[in-house]
Write a protein that holds these residues in place. Structure first.
Motif, PDB file in Angstrom:
ATOM      1  N   ASP A   3       0.826  -1.207   0.000  1.00 23.46           N
ATOM      2  CA  ASP A   3       0.000   0.000   0.000  1.00 23.46           C
ATOM      3  C   ASP A   3       0.861   1.257   0.000  1.00 23.46           C
ATOM      4  OD1 ASP A   3      -2.316  -1.301  -0.173  1.00 23.46           O
ATOM      5  OD2 ASP A   3      -2.898  -1.114   1.925  1.00 23.46           O
ATOM      6  N   GLU A   4       1.943   1.203   0.751  1.00 23.54           N
ATOM      7  CA  GLU A   4       2.835   2.366   0.808  1.00 23.54           C
ATOM      8  C   GLU A   4       3.447   2.650  -0.556  1.00 23.54           C
ATOM      9  OE1 GLU A   4       5.943   2.431   3.780  1.00 23.54           O
ATOM     10  OE2 GLU A   4       4.421   2.061   5.310  1.00 23.54           O
ATOM     11  N   LEU A   5       3.850   1.559  -1.207  1.00 24.44           N
ATOM     12  CA  LEU A   5       4.436   1.693  -2.538  1.00 24.44           C
ATOM     13  C   LEU A   5       3.413   2.313  -3.493  1.00 24.44           C
ATOM     14  CD1 LEU A   5       6.901   0.892  -4.380  1.00 24.44           C
ATOM     15  CD2 LEU A   5       5.599  -1.144  -4.941  1.00 24.44           C
ATOM     16  N   GLN A   7       0.863   4.212  -2.719  1.00 21.01           N
ATOM     17  CA  GLN A   7       0.647   5.618  -2.391  1.00 21.01           C
ATOM     18  C   GLN A   7       1.782   6.480  -2.932  1.00 21.01           C
ATOM     19  OE1 GLN A   7      -0.184   6.270   1.726  1.00 21.01           O
ATOM     20  NE2 GLN A   7      -2.255   5.454   1.554  1.00 21.01           N
ATOM     21  N   GLU A   8       2.987   5.928  -2.844  1.00 21.88           N
ATOM     22  CA  GLU A   8       4.135   6.673  -3.368  1.00 21.88           C
ATOM     23  C   GLU A   8       4.012   6.891  -4.873  1.00 21.88           C
ATOM     24  OE1 GLU A   8       8.060   5.192  -2.389  1.00 21.88           O
ATOM     25  OE2 GLU A   8       7.481   5.219  -0.261  1.00 21.88           O
ATOM     26  N   LEU A   9       3.565   5.846  -5.571  1.00 22.37           N
ATOM     27  CA  LEU A   9       3.382   5.957  -7.027  1.00 22.37           C
ATOM     28  C   LEU A   9       2.346   7.022  -7.370  1.00 22.37           C
ATOM     29  CD1 LEU A   9       3.306   2.432  -8.725  1.00 22.37           C
ATOM     30  CD2 LEU A   9       4.468   4.471  -9.549  1.00 22.37           C
ATOM     31  N   ILE A  10       1.243   7.009  -6.612  1.00 23.94           N
ATOM     32  CA  ILE A  10       0.179   7.998  -6.849  1.00 23.94           C
ATOM     33  C   ILE A  10       0.726   9.408  -6.615  1.00 23.94           C
ATOM     34  CG2 ILE A  10      -2.035   8.877  -5.998  1.00 23.94           C
ATOM     35  CD1 ILE A  10      -2.801   5.904  -5.454  1.00 23.94           C
ATOM     36  N   LEU A  11       1.446   9.588  -5.522  1.00 22.85           N
ATOM     37  CA  LEU A  11       2.012  10.910  -5.215  1.00 22.85           C
ATOM     38  C   LEU A  11       3.052  11.330  -6.244  1.00 22.85           C
ATOM     39  CD1 LEU A  11       2.364  11.085  -1.343  1.00 22.85           C
ATOM     40  CD2 LEU A  11       0.926  12.488  -2.832  1.00 22.85           C
ATOM     41  N   ASP A  12       3.816  10.352  -6.727  1.00 22.06           N
ATOM     42  CA  ASP A  12       4.837  10.655  -7.724  1.00 22.06           C
ATOM     43  C   ASP A  12       4.191  11.183  -9.003  1.00 22.06           C
ATOM     44  OD1 ASP A  12       7.407  10.734  -8.959  1.00 22.06           O
ATOM     45  OD2 ASP A  12       6.930   8.861  -9.962  1.00 22.06           O
ATOM     46  N   HIS A  13       3.132  10.520  -9.445  1.00 22.05           N
ATOM     47  CA  HIS A  13       2.441  10.975 -10.661  1.00 22.05           C
ATOM     48  C   HIS A  13       1.747  12.311 -10.427  1.00 22.05           C
ATOM     49  CE1 HIS A  13       2.705   7.809 -13.811  1.00 22.05           C
ATOM     50  NE2 HIS A  13       2.983   7.028 -12.786  1.00 22.05           N
ATOM     51  N   TYR A  14       1.269  12.509  -9.197  1.00 23.78           N
ATOM     52  CA  TYR A  14       0.579  13.760  -8.868  1.00 23.78           C
ATOM     53  C   TYR A  14       1.556  14.942  -8.877  1.00 23.78           C
ATOM     54  CZ  TYR A  14      -2.163  17.123  -6.098  1.00 23.78           C
ATOM     55  OH  TYR A  14      -2.821  18.239  -5.651  1.00 23.78           O
ATOM     56  N   LEU A 113      -4.077   1.949  -8.601  1.00 21.93           N
ATOM     57  CA  LEU A 113      -5.309   2.635  -8.185  1.00 21.93           C
ATOM     58  C   LEU A 113      -6.390   1.642  -7.753  1.00 21.93           C
ATOM     59  CD1 LEU A 113      -5.435   5.334 -11.002  1.00 21.93           C
ATOM     60  CD2 LEU A 113      -5.020   5.769  -8.589  1.00 21.93           C
ATOM     61  N   GLU A 114      -6.046   0.346  -7.784  1.00 26.83           N
ATOM     62  CA  GLU A 114      -7.030  -0.677  -7.451  1.00 26.83           C
ATOM     63  C   GLU A 114      -7.760  -0.399  -6.130  1.00 26.83           C
ATOM     64  OE1 GLU A 114      -5.355  -4.568  -6.913  1.00 26.83           O
ATOM     65  OE2 GLU A 114      -7.297  -5.552  -7.155  1.00 26.83           O
ATOM     66  N   GLY A 115      -7.004   0.044  -5.129  1.00 29.67           N
ATOM     67  CA  GLY A 115      -7.585   0.292  -3.810  1.00 29.67           C
ATOM     68  C   GLY A 115      -8.696   1.331  -3.819  1.00 29.67           C
ATOM     69  N   VAL A 116      -8.677   2.201  -4.825  1.00 30.81           N
ATOM     70  CA  VAL A 116      -9.697   3.254  -4.931  1.00 30.81           C
ATOM     71  C   VAL A 116     -11.088   2.643  -5.110  1.00 30.81           C
ATOM     72  CG1 VAL A 116     -10.458   5.229  -6.323  1.00 30.81           C
ATOM     73  CG2 VAL A 116      -8.036   4.913  -5.860  1.00 30.81           C
ATOM     74  N   SER A 117     -11.138   1.449  -5.725  1.00 23.79           N
ATOM     75  CA  SER A 117     -12.438   0.815  -5.980  1.00 23.79           C
ATOM     76  C   SER A 117     -13.207   0.549  -4.688  1.00 23.79           C
ATOM     77  CB  SER A 117     -12.246  -0.499  -6.750  1.00 23.79           C
ATOM     78  OG  SER A 117     -11.586  -1.450  -5.932  1.00 23.79           O
TER      79      SER A 117
END
Ligand code: ZN
Length: 152
Positions: A3-5, A7-14, A113-117
């Motif tokens: 999950d941390e990884l 979140q990091e990916l999401i923040l990196d793209h953001y 983004l799977e967790g967003v579901s």
């Protein structure tokens, strides 16, 4: 850990959005809003030889909406239109909880983004860019250059 990884990916793209901007003379350009969260995504694409030859987005809003647009653009650039539509269907199924990211490695970073579901209120954030892409493809397949469609 995973999950941390993610979140990091999401923040990196953001923070470092890929394919940011607006194309000159796009084949299609679509602006989508998500009033529930205040997200905006403006997507422009070029289609050449049934391939998504170029794609760029601009937007504002939550990290999920903007990261999703960035991941999607990076993933779809250079792929065939039919491939892109297939990826869109897979992402939609993932957001509906019908498909796991591990079952479709072709989604790449988008899979994080799977967790967003599981968070119903945020699904629309993640879907926004993909809805814009589908509209863009529809517009460009009508072969009307420079058409600007606007929705919602
Ligand atoms: Zn949002």
């Amino acid at each position: 850990m995973l999950d941390e990884l993610y979140q990091e990916l999401i923040l990196d793209h953001y923070k470092n959005p890929r394919c940011l901007g607006c194309l000159d003379c796009p084949g299609a350009c679509v602006m989508m809003n998500n009033p529930l969260c205040g997200d905006k995504v403006r997507l422009s694409i070029k289609v050449h030889d049934s391939k998504l030859s170029d794609i760029a987005f601009e937007g504002q809003g939550c990290s999920i909406s903007q990261a999703s647009a960035s991941m999607m653009s990076e993933l779809c650039k250079g792929k065939s239109v039919s491939e892109v539509r297939g990826l869109r269907e897979k992402f939609k199924s993932m957001m509906q909880g019908k498909l796991s990211a591990s079952a479709c490695p072709e989604l790449g970073d988008v899979g994080c983004l799977e967790g967003v579901s599981k968070i119903q209120a945020r699904v629309r954030c993640a879907m926004l860019a993909w809805e814009a892409l589908e509209r863009c493809l529809d517009v460009s397949e009508q072969s009307i250059p420079h058409q600007v469609a606007s929705a919602r």
